[in-house]
Write a protein that holds these residues in place. Structure first.
Motif, PDB file in Angstrom:
ATOM      1  N   MET A   1       0.745  -1.269   0.095  1.00 55.25           N
ATOM      2  CA  MET A   1      -0.073   0.086  -0.147  1.00 55.25           C
ATOM      3  C   MET A   1       0.658   1.233  -0.040  1.00 55.25           C
ATOM      4  SD  MET A   1      -2.778  -1.137   2.455  1.00 55.25           S
ATOM      5  CE  MET A   1      -3.818   0.362   2.572  1.00 55.25           C
ATOM      6  N   VAL A   2       2.242   1.161  -0.055  1.00 55.21           N
ATOM      7  CA  VAL A   2       2.750   2.374  -0.070  1.00 55.21           C
ATOM      8  C   VAL A   2       3.091   2.955  -1.445  1.00 55.21           C
ATOM      9  CG1 VAL A   2       5.401   3.220   0.310  1.00 55.21           C
ATOM     10  CG2 VAL A   2       4.269   1.507   1.867  1.00 55.21           C
ATOM     11  N   PRO A   3       2.927   3.859  -1.884  1.00 53.76           N
ATOM     12  CA  PRO A   3       2.950   4.512  -3.429  1.00 53.76           C
ATOM     13  C   PRO A   3       4.422   4.186  -3.681  1.00 53.76           C
ATOM     14  CG  PRO A   3       1.866   5.981  -1.761  1.00 53.76           C
ATOM     15  CD  PRO A   3       2.225   5.142  -1.037  1.00 53.76           C
ATOM     16  N   SER A   4       4.511   3.613  -4.923  1.00 57.57           N
ATOM     17  CA  SER A   4       5.729   3.556  -5.600  1.00 57.57           C
ATOM     18  C   SER A   4       6.321   4.938  -6.064  1.00 57.57           C
ATOM     19  CB  SER A   4       5.681   2.715  -6.993  1.00 57.57           C
ATOM     20  OG  SER A   4       5.377   1.344  -6.573  1.00 57.57           O
ATOM     21  N   VAL A   5       5.412   5.787  -6.589  1.00 52.96           N
ATOM     22  CA  VAL A   5       5.789   7.256  -7.020  1.00 52.96           C
ATOM     23  C   VAL A   5       5.120   8.200  -6.056  1.00 52.96           C
ATOM     24  CG1 VAL A   5       5.955   8.639  -8.911  1.00 52.96           C
ATOM     25  CG2 VAL A   5       6.435   6.451  -9.134  1.00 52.96           C
ATOM     26  N   VAL A   6       5.660   9.250  -5.644  1.00 48.49           N
ATOM     27  CA  VAL A   6       4.884  10.506  -5.234  1.00 48.49           C
ATOM     28  C   VAL A   6       5.136  11.564  -6.098  1.00 48.49           C
ATOM     29  CG1 VAL A   6       4.953  12.150  -3.295  1.00 48.49           C
ATOM     30  CG2 VAL A   6       5.159   9.709  -2.762  1.00 48.49           C
ATOM     31  N   VAL A   7       4.048  12.226  -6.686  1.00 48.92           N
ATOM     32  CA  VAL A   7       4.057  13.544  -7.520  1.00 48.92           C
ATOM     33  C   VAL A   7       3.859  14.596  -6.799  1.00 48.92           C
ATOM     34  CG1 VAL A   7       3.380  14.223  -9.773  1.00 48.92           C
ATOM     35  CG2 VAL A   7       3.431  11.884  -9.360  1.00 48.92           C
ATOM     36  N   PRO A   8       4.796  15.461  -6.558  1.00 47.25           N
ATOM     37  CA  PRO A   8       4.306  16.662  -5.938  1.00 47.25           C
ATOM     38  C   PRO A   8       3.593  17.834  -6.869  1.00 47.25           C
ATOM     39  CG  PRO A   8       6.703  16.762  -6.240  1.00 47.25           C
ATOM     40  CD  PRO A   8       6.174  15.409  -6.511  1.00 47.25           C
ATOM     41  N   LEU A   9       2.749  18.533  -6.298  1.00 46.58           N
ATOM     42  CA  LEU A   9       1.701  19.624  -7.038  1.00 46.58           C
ATOM     43  C   LEU A   9       1.510  20.700  -6.182  1.00 46.58           C
ATOM     44  CD1 LEU A   9      -1.000  17.125  -8.641  1.00 46.58           C
ATOM     45  CD2 LEU A   9       1.287  17.799  -9.673  1.00 46.58           C
ATOM     46  N   HIS A  10       1.537  21.805  -7.049  1.00 45.69           N
ATOM     47  CA  HIS A  10       1.200  23.018  -6.212  1.00 45.69           C
ATOM     48  C   HIS A  10      -0.291  22.983  -5.402  1.00 45.69           C
ATOM     49  CE1 HIS A  10       4.798  24.973  -6.914  1.00 45.69           C
ATOM     50  NE2 HIS A  10       4.680  24.879  -8.233  1.00 45.69           N
ATOM     51  N   ALA A  11      -1.027  22.405  -6.274  1.00 47.27           N
ATOM     52  CA  ALA A  11      -2.587  22.007  -5.858  1.00 47.27           C
ATOM     53  C   ALA A  11      -3.170  20.970  -6.810  1.00 47.27           C
ATOM     54  CB  ALA A  11      -3.301  23.440  -5.859  1.00 47.27           C
ATOM     55  N   LEU A  12      -4.120  20.256  -6.190  1.00 50.14           N
ATOM     56  CA  LEU A  12      -4.626  19.217  -6.989  1.00 50.14           C
ATOM     57  C   LEU A  12      -5.765  19.794  -7.784  1.00 50.14           C
ATOM     58  CD1 LEU A  12      -5.280  16.249  -4.256  1.00 50.14           C
ATOM     59  CD2 LEU A  12      -3.662  16.680  -5.608  1.00 50.14           C
ATOM     60  N   PRO A  13      -5.752  19.543  -9.064  1.00 49.83           N
ATOM     61  CA  PRO A  13      -6.718  20.084 -10.079  1.00 49.83           C
ATOM     62  C   PRO A  13      -8.144  19.501  -9.556  1.00 49.83           C
ATOM     63  CG  PRO A  13      -5.515  18.206 -11.008  1.00 49.83           C
ATOM     64  CD  PRO A  13      -4.815  18.488  -9.596  1.00 49.83           C
ATOM     65  N   LEU A  14      -9.190  20.556  -9.565  1.00 48.79           N
ATOM     66  CA  LEU A  14     -10.531  20.279  -9.267  1.00 48.79           C
ATOM     67  C   LEU A  14     -11.644  20.314 -10.453  1.00 48.79           C
ATOM     68  CD1 LEU A  14     -10.512  22.132  -5.643  1.00 48.79           C
ATOM     69  CD2 LEU A  14     -10.069  19.402  -6.272  1.00 48.79           C
ATOM     70  N   THR A  15     -12.635  19.535 -10.325  1.00 46.80           N
ATOM     71  CA  THR A  15     -13.807  19.633 -11.334  1.00 46.80           C
ATOM     72  C   THR A  15     -14.521  20.890 -10.995  1.00 46.80           C
ATOM     73  OG1 THR A  15     -15.139  18.181 -10.073  1.00 46.80           O
ATOM     74  CG2 THR A  15     -13.674  17.306 -11.874  1.00 46.80           C
ATOM     75  N   ALA A  16     -15.574  21.339 -11.407  1.00 51.12           N
ATOM     76  CA  ALA A  16     -16.364  22.391 -11.271  1.00 51.12           C
ATOM     77  C   ALA A  16     -17.227  22.072 -10.017  1.00 51.12           C
ATOM     78  CB  ALA A  16     -17.325  22.689 -12.260  1.00 51.12           C
TER      79      ALA A  16
END
Length: 491
Positions: free
Chosen positions: A372-387
């Motif tokens: 359950m440990v993520p193989s990859v961690v992708v850092p973002l300034h903010a998560l993109p959101l829908t409307a």
């Protein structure tokens, strides 16, 4: 191998009265401990507390075992399986796989995985023999052990089968695969010298409820889930709990003696998953989308919720996300699975951008089991959101290997390590400064890497050592120091 807090939660939540363990793990437990083996192989440790009352007569609806699965609430949930469910499972295995006196079943899967309980049932409740193995890495050593012991039956998810050398396994072997989609190419590999069956079933329905008959020759298409086993009722329903026509996608519901009692101490979750059936009794809502094919078999279509399968293990992304949000530098987290087959991996998107993705992975590894440990961690300034404020999955960037200036192997040790990496990951252009997970590795290939590299060296390279030395350059230097007698390995 689970984090101690997770183990303690399972012991306390299950209501266990006793822990069986060895000397190495006989630490502080919230219940009495029986050490069944010490370093010399003899019995030892505290005795079982006296004065326990005899067990009352066992009824079919009594709990037989509790298995913990990933929970969307942030903690694992315990599935309470009954004796009647176990009896149904054994009848299925005998009928479909021909198990009985003379059969020898390999016992090698992790005990916290419900397929390991299936291994035990397949051996000890059918008159067969249980062939114990301490080899955990799918590879040549396990194959040699299976041949020496005369193994006739093996249970393994497809991702593990892909790593096992089918040509080196015992002739006439019967394989039961499950946990994720079985592919036509795996059927071709494993029918060259034996036969293979595809099985489907959640923990909530005692491991296996739908199966194919064992294939003894290649299949032109990926196998279906199969047909319901004896004693199991299967419904494919629409969102109003009405049966859907042949060939139309609906959600899969299961009923019969195979059903678990529910989730221990979770009446709300139990009521949501185990619902009243319009056909009488109760049924389990699997969350899997399927359709009836014209030949009377079930074919898998997808999931109705966010749950994912990674190398046979069921993972609730919400549980991983809850852990990641506990990191002081992570405010938002979204977890998904990318890729297919053995290359399938968990990817975590976190925001705001963290200074060290590796630090986030290490934080998760201290709380979660390896799968359950993520193989990859992708850092973002903010998560993109829908409307409507939900995470916009389509706007998330594809996780790609980190851009690293490629440095070719410069020493014999680096070249040897790079060759093993290339074989396991499937890339020939890996530089010595690329990190294992960023280069395409997974927790399964990490375990394989431990076994393969240990064969090159006098010491045993533990998974923890590999995590501490994530590049070829660092690992080769560690191996060279050990060869020169300058450093001892953890065993």
């Amino acid at each position: 191998a689970h984090p101690i807090d997770r183990l303690a939660h399972m012991v306390a939540d299950s209501g266990a009265h006793l822990v069986l363990t060895d000397t190495e793990h006989a630490g502080d437990w919230p219940v009495p401990v029986l050490v069944v083996r010490d370093e010399t192989g003899s019995a030892g440790g505290p005795s079982v507390p006296p004065g326990t009352d005899p067990l009352p007569p066992i009824r079919p609806d009594n709990a037989a075992y509790i298995v913990y699965t990933s929970g969307s609430t942030g903690t694992p949930k315990g599935v309470v399986v009954t004796h009647s469910g176990v009896a149904d499972l054994v009848a299925t295995l005998v009928d479909a796989l021909g198990l009985g006196a003379g059969s020898r079943v390999l016992q090698w899967l992790p005990v916290g995985f419900d397929a390991a309980f299936l291994e035990t049932c397949a051996a000890l409740l059918t008159g067969a023999a249980a062939v114990m193995s301490t080899v955990r890495t799918p590879g040549p050593e396990l194959a040699r052990h299976a041949v020496r012991a005369g193994v006739t039956h093996v249970v393994a998810p497809p991702a593990v089968l892909a790593a096992l050398p089918a040509e080196d396994m015992p002739a006439g072997l019967t394989v039961l695969s499950g946990g994720e989609a079985l592919t036509a190419d795996l059927v071709a590999r494993w029918t060259a010298g034996g036969r293979i069956a595809n099985g489907y079933g959640p923990s909530e329905a005692t491991v296996c409820t739908v199966m194919t008959r064992p294939y003894s020759r290649p299949s032109p298409d990926d196998p279906p889930l199969g047909r319901p086993v004896a004693g199991t009722r299967v419904f494919v329903l629409d969102d109003r709990l009405r049966p859907v026509p042949l060939g139309v996608t609906g959600e899969l519901y299961l009923a019969g003696p195979c059903l678990a009692r529910g989730y221990r101490g979770e009446p709300g979750l139990t009521a949501t998953a185990f619902v009243a059936s319009p056909f009488g009794g109760r049924m389990y809502r699997t969350g899997d989308l399927v359709r009836w094919a014209s030949d009377g078999v079930l074919r898998f279509v997808g999931r109705a919720d966010d749950q994912v399968k990674v190398r046979g293990f069921r993972v609730e992304p919400a549980e991983v996300e809850a852990v990641l949000r506990g990191h002081p530098d992570v405010a938002q987290a979204h977890v998904t699975a990318q890729g297919s087959g053995p290359a399938r991996r968990l990817v975590a998107y976190v925001a705001p951008a963290v200074p060290s993705p590796d630090e986030v992975r290490e934080y998760a590894a201290a709380v979660l089991p390896a799968q359950m440990v993520p193989s990859v961690v992708v850092p973002l300034h903010a998560l993109p959101l829908t409307a409507n404020g939900k995470v916009d999955r389509r706007a998330l960037p594809e996780a790609a290997p980190a851009v690293v200036d490629r440095v070719a192997p410069r020493t014999e040790t680096e070249a040897a390590v790079a060759a093993v990496w290339a074989e396991l990951i499937g890339r020939e252009d890996i530089g010595v400064r690329e990190k294992f997970f960023e280069a395409g590795g997974s927790s399964l290939t990490l375990v394989q890497l431990s076994g393969r590299l240990s064969a090159l060296d006098r010491g045993s390279l533990s998974v923890a050592t590999l995590l501490d030395h994530p590049t070829i350059e660092q690992l080769a230097a560690r191996m060279d120091r050990h060869a020169a007698g300058l450093e001892d390995y953890e065993l």
